[in-house]
Design a protein around this motif. Structure first.
Motif, PDB file in Angstrom:
ATOM      1  N   VAL A   9       0.866  -1.170   0.000  1.00 56.25           N
ATOM      2  CA  VAL A   9       0.000   0.000   0.000  1.00 56.25           C
ATOM      3  C   VAL A   9       0.904   1.221   0.000  1.00 56.25           C
ATOM      4  O   VAL A   9       1.914   1.250   0.711  1.00 56.25           O
ATOM      5  N   ASP A  12      -0.265   7.274  -4.234  1.00 59.72           N
ATOM      6  CA  ASP A  12      -0.360   7.264  -5.692  1.00 59.72           C
ATOM      7  C   ASP A  12       0.528   8.372  -6.234  1.00 59.72           C
ATOM      8  O   ASP A  12       0.426   9.523  -5.810  1.00 59.72           O
ATOM      9  N   GLY A  14       0.652   9.051  -9.531  1.00 59.92           N
ATOM     10  CA  GLY A  14       0.132   9.395 -10.851  1.00 59.92           C
ATOM     11  C   GLY A  14      -0.315  10.839 -10.917  1.00 59.92           C
ATOM     12  O   GLY A  14      -0.021  11.656 -10.043  1.00 59.92           O
ATOM     13  N   PHE A  20      -6.647  10.260  -7.406  1.00 58.82           N
ATOM     14  CA  PHE A  20      -6.259   9.128  -6.561  1.00 58.82           C
ATOM     15  C   PHE A  20      -5.156   9.555  -5.599  1.00 58.82           C
ATOM     16  O   PHE A  20      -4.220  10.258  -5.974  1.00 58.82           O
ATOM     17  N   THR A  21      -5.284   9.135  -4.352  1.00 54.99           N
ATOM     18  CA  THR A  21      -4.281   9.480  -3.345  1.00 54.99           C
ATOM     19  C   THR A  21      -3.458   8.274  -2.913  1.00 54.99           C
ATOM     20  O   THR A  21      -2.326   8.429  -2.477  1.00 54.99           O
ATOM     21  N   HIS A  22      -4.033   7.071  -3.001  1.00 57.89           N
ATOM     22  CA  HIS A  22      -3.354   5.860  -2.546  1.00 57.89           C
ATOM     23  C   HIS A  22      -3.522   4.738  -3.563  1.00 57.89           C
ATOM     24  O   HIS A  22      -4.433   4.773  -4.389  1.00 57.89           O
ATOM     25  N   THR A  23      -2.653   3.765  -3.458  1.00 56.39           N
ATOM     26  CA  THR A  23      -2.737   2.608  -4.332  1.00 56.39           C
ATOM     27  C   THR A  23      -2.429   1.343  -3.537  1.00 56.39           C
ATOM     28  O   THR A  23      -1.776   1.410  -2.494  1.00 56.39           O
ATOM     29  N   TYR A  24      -2.944   0.236  -4.016  1.00 55.16           N
ATOM     30  CA  TYR A  24      -2.722  -1.058  -3.382  1.00 55.16           C
ATOM     31  C   TYR A  24      -2.450  -2.083  -4.467  1.00 55.16           C
ATOM     32  O   TYR A  24      -3.111  -2.073  -5.509  1.00 55.16           O
ATOM     33  N   SER A  25      -1.481  -2.921  -4.246  1.00 51.70           N
ATOM     34  CA  SER A  25      -1.176  -3.974  -5.199  1.00 51.70           C
ATOM     35  C   SER A  25      -0.928  -5.274  -4.440  1.00 51.70           C
ATOM     36  O   SER A  25      -0.286  -5.275  -3.386  1.00 51.70           O
ATOM     37  N   SER A  58     -10.473   2.214  -8.793  1.00 48.18           N
ATOM     38  CA  SER A  58     -10.177   1.779 -10.149  1.00 48.18           C
ATOM     39  C   SER A  58      -9.242   0.580 -10.061  1.00 48.18           C
ATOM     40  O   SER A  58      -8.298   0.582  -9.284  1.00 48.18           O
TER      41      SER A  58
END
Length: 101
Positions: A9, A12, A14, A20-25, A58
């Motif tokens: 986590v 973001d 981008g 978008f403020t955060h990303t999870y993979s 997304s």
């Protein structure tokens, strides 16, 4: 989780205009691991905490598996979860801006 190879986590990085403020993979090795991940009690509990806080969601999906039926098989898993977890569906449907496919 046992089913994942890794999970991360972070912020973001981008285009801020996308909102978008955060990303999870998370990475899984195969469809069996994906299914275990989708139904893991920790994951299900986390969805109940995280999803109500999202205004945008997304999905980005990619694979190194050349199986031409992979997308269809993943969609079958997703539809199965939707059919068996109405509360999860309610949480997803409450997110104002959701793009999962």
């Amino acid at each position: 989780m046992e089913s994942t190879v890794f999970g991360v986590v972070g912020g973001d990085i981008g285009d801020p205009a996308e909102g978008f403020t955060h990303t999870y993979s998370a990475a899984v090795t195969d469809l069996g691991a994906l299914e275990r991940y989708m139904y893991d009690p920790v994951h299900l509990a986390g969805d109940g905490v995280i999803l109500p806080r999202l205004s945008r969601l997304s999905a980005v999906r990619f694979s190194d598996d050349p199986d031409p039926a992979l997308v269809e098989r993943i969609n079958e898993l997703y539809l199965g979860k939707r059919a068996g977890h109405p509360e999860w569906v309610r949480l997803l449907d409450a997110i104002p801006d959701t793009r999962l496919g």
